[in-house]
Design a protein around this motif. Sequence first.
Motif, mmCIF file in Angstrom:
data_model
loop_
_atom_site.group_PDB
_atom_site.id
_atom_site.type_symbol
_atom_site.label_atom_id
_atom_site.label_comp_id
_atom_site.label_asym_id
_atom_site.label_seq_id
_atom_site.Cartn_x
_atom_site.Cartn_y
_atom_site.Cartn_z
ATOM 1 N N THR A 70 39.024 36.361 36.760
ATOM 2 C CA THR A 70 39.160 36.741 38.165
ATOM 3 C C THR A 70 38.442 35.720 39.021
ATOM 4 O O THR A 70 37.339 35.292 38.684
ATOM 5 C CB THR A 70 38.572 38.147 38.418
ATOM 6 O OG1 THR A 70 39.298 39.089 37.615
ATOM 7 C CG2 THR A 70 38.673 38.546 39.872
ATOM 8 N N GLN A 71 39.084 35.345 40.131
ATOM 9 C CA GLN A 71 38.476 34.450 41.108
ATOM 10 C C GLN A 71 38.585 35.083 42.480
ATOM 11 O O GLN A 71 39.645 35.603 42.853
ATOM 12 C CB GLN A 71 39.192 33.100 41.139
ATOM 13 C CG GLN A 71 39.015 32.295 39.885
ATOM 14 C CD GLN A 71 39.796 31.003 39.971
ATOM 15 O OE1 GLN A 71 41.013 31.018 40.019
ATOM 16 N NE2 GLN A 71 39.073 29.903 40.016
ATOM 17 N N PHE A 72 37.490 35.041 43.219
ATOM 18 C CA PHE A 72 37.483 35.440 44.614
ATOM 19 C C PHE A 72 37.670 34.139 45.393
ATOM 20 O O PHE A 72 36.784 33.293 45.420
ATOM 21 C CB PHE A 72 36.197 36.183 44.948
ATOM 22 C CG PHE A 72 36.117 37.495 44.216
ATOM 23 C CD1 PHE A 72 36.603 38.651 44.806
ATOM 24 C CD2 PHE A 72 35.603 37.564 42.930
ATOM 25 C CE1 PHE A 72 36.563 39.863 44.118
ATOM 26 C CE2 PHE A 72 35.558 38.765 42.243
ATOM 27 C CZ PHE A 72 36.038 39.920 42.840
ATOM 28 N N PHE A 78 41.674 37.653 46.334
ATOM 29 C CA PHE A 78 41.298 37.430 44.944
ATOM 30 C C PHE A 78 42.555 37.201 44.105
ATOM 31 O O PHE A 78 43.670 37.543 44.503
ATOM 32 C CB PHE A 78 40.472 38.602 44.386
ATOM 33 C CG PHE A 78 41.266 39.847 44.112
ATOM 34 C CD1 PHE A 78 41.874 40.054 42.882
ATOM 35 C CD2 PHE A 78 41.399 40.826 45.083
ATOM 36 C CE1 PHE A 78 42.612 41.214 42.633
ATOM 37 C CE2 PHE A 78 42.133 41.991 44.843
ATOM 38 C CZ PHE A 78 42.740 42.175 43.613
ATOM 39 N N SER A 80 43.458 37.660 39.890
ATOM 40 C CA SER A 80 43.009 38.080 38.568
ATOM 41 C C SER A 80 44.175 37.883 37.610
ATOM 42 O O SER A 80 45.330 38.165 37.965
ATOM 43 C CB SER A 80 42.556 39.541 38.602
ATOM 44 O OG SER A 80 41.838 39.889 37.438
ATOM 45 N N TYR A 98 40.221 41.758 49.290
ATOM 46 C CA TYR A 98 38.979 42.506 49.125
ATOM 47 C C TYR A 98 38.178 42.414 50.416
ATOM 48 O O TYR A 98 38.390 41.518 51.237
ATOM 49 C CB TYR A 98 38.161 41.990 47.935
ATOM 50 C CG TYR A 98 37.480 40.664 48.174
ATOM 51 C CD1 TYR A 98 36.149 40.609 48.598
ATOM 52 C CD2 TYR A 98 38.152 39.468 47.983
ATOM 53 C CE1 TYR A 98 35.523 39.394 48.822
ATOM 54 C CE2 TYR A 98 37.533 38.256 48.201
ATOM 55 C CZ TYR A 98 36.220 38.223 48.622
ATOM 56 O OH TYR A 98 35.598 37.023 48.852
#
Length: 148
Positions: A70-72, A78, A80, A98
């Motif tokens: 997962t990367q924000f 985000f 995932s 988010y």
Amino acid sequence: MKSLVRTFILMAAMTFTYNCYCQTLPTDTVKETLLKNGWKTDHILGLDPNTETYKLTKYNPQEIFAGNLTQFLDNSTFHSQYTAWCGNDNFTNVFGKYKFLDKDKIAIAVDTVTYSGGWTKPTEHRKSNYSTFTISIVKDTLILTRQK
């Protein structure tokens, strides 16, 4: 009397241990930490709307890895996904939004789920409502727990 003293000492030690390993960070620190790291996750974030908890640990890009990442990406989106180093598998990608509600609360919403590799499933456009999670920290793991 001795057992009462032992009980008190044991409770004090347990409280100290809990406070050392279960902590919350100020919002800015959590945001910065989420943004500057990739995360190995025990589940693809947002894929299953019934998942109650997610465990995130820092991902080392030098590591050969197969599993969920997962990367924000910025202050509001985000990504995932399931990834495998070999490239021969069923791959799922979740894209969503988010937002932080408090220093220890985050809300996520899924926009799109795509499937590739061996999958023959069509893209899902979910446009889901936000789900709220509390954020806690245990050692080097961020734990997101769904609020009911």
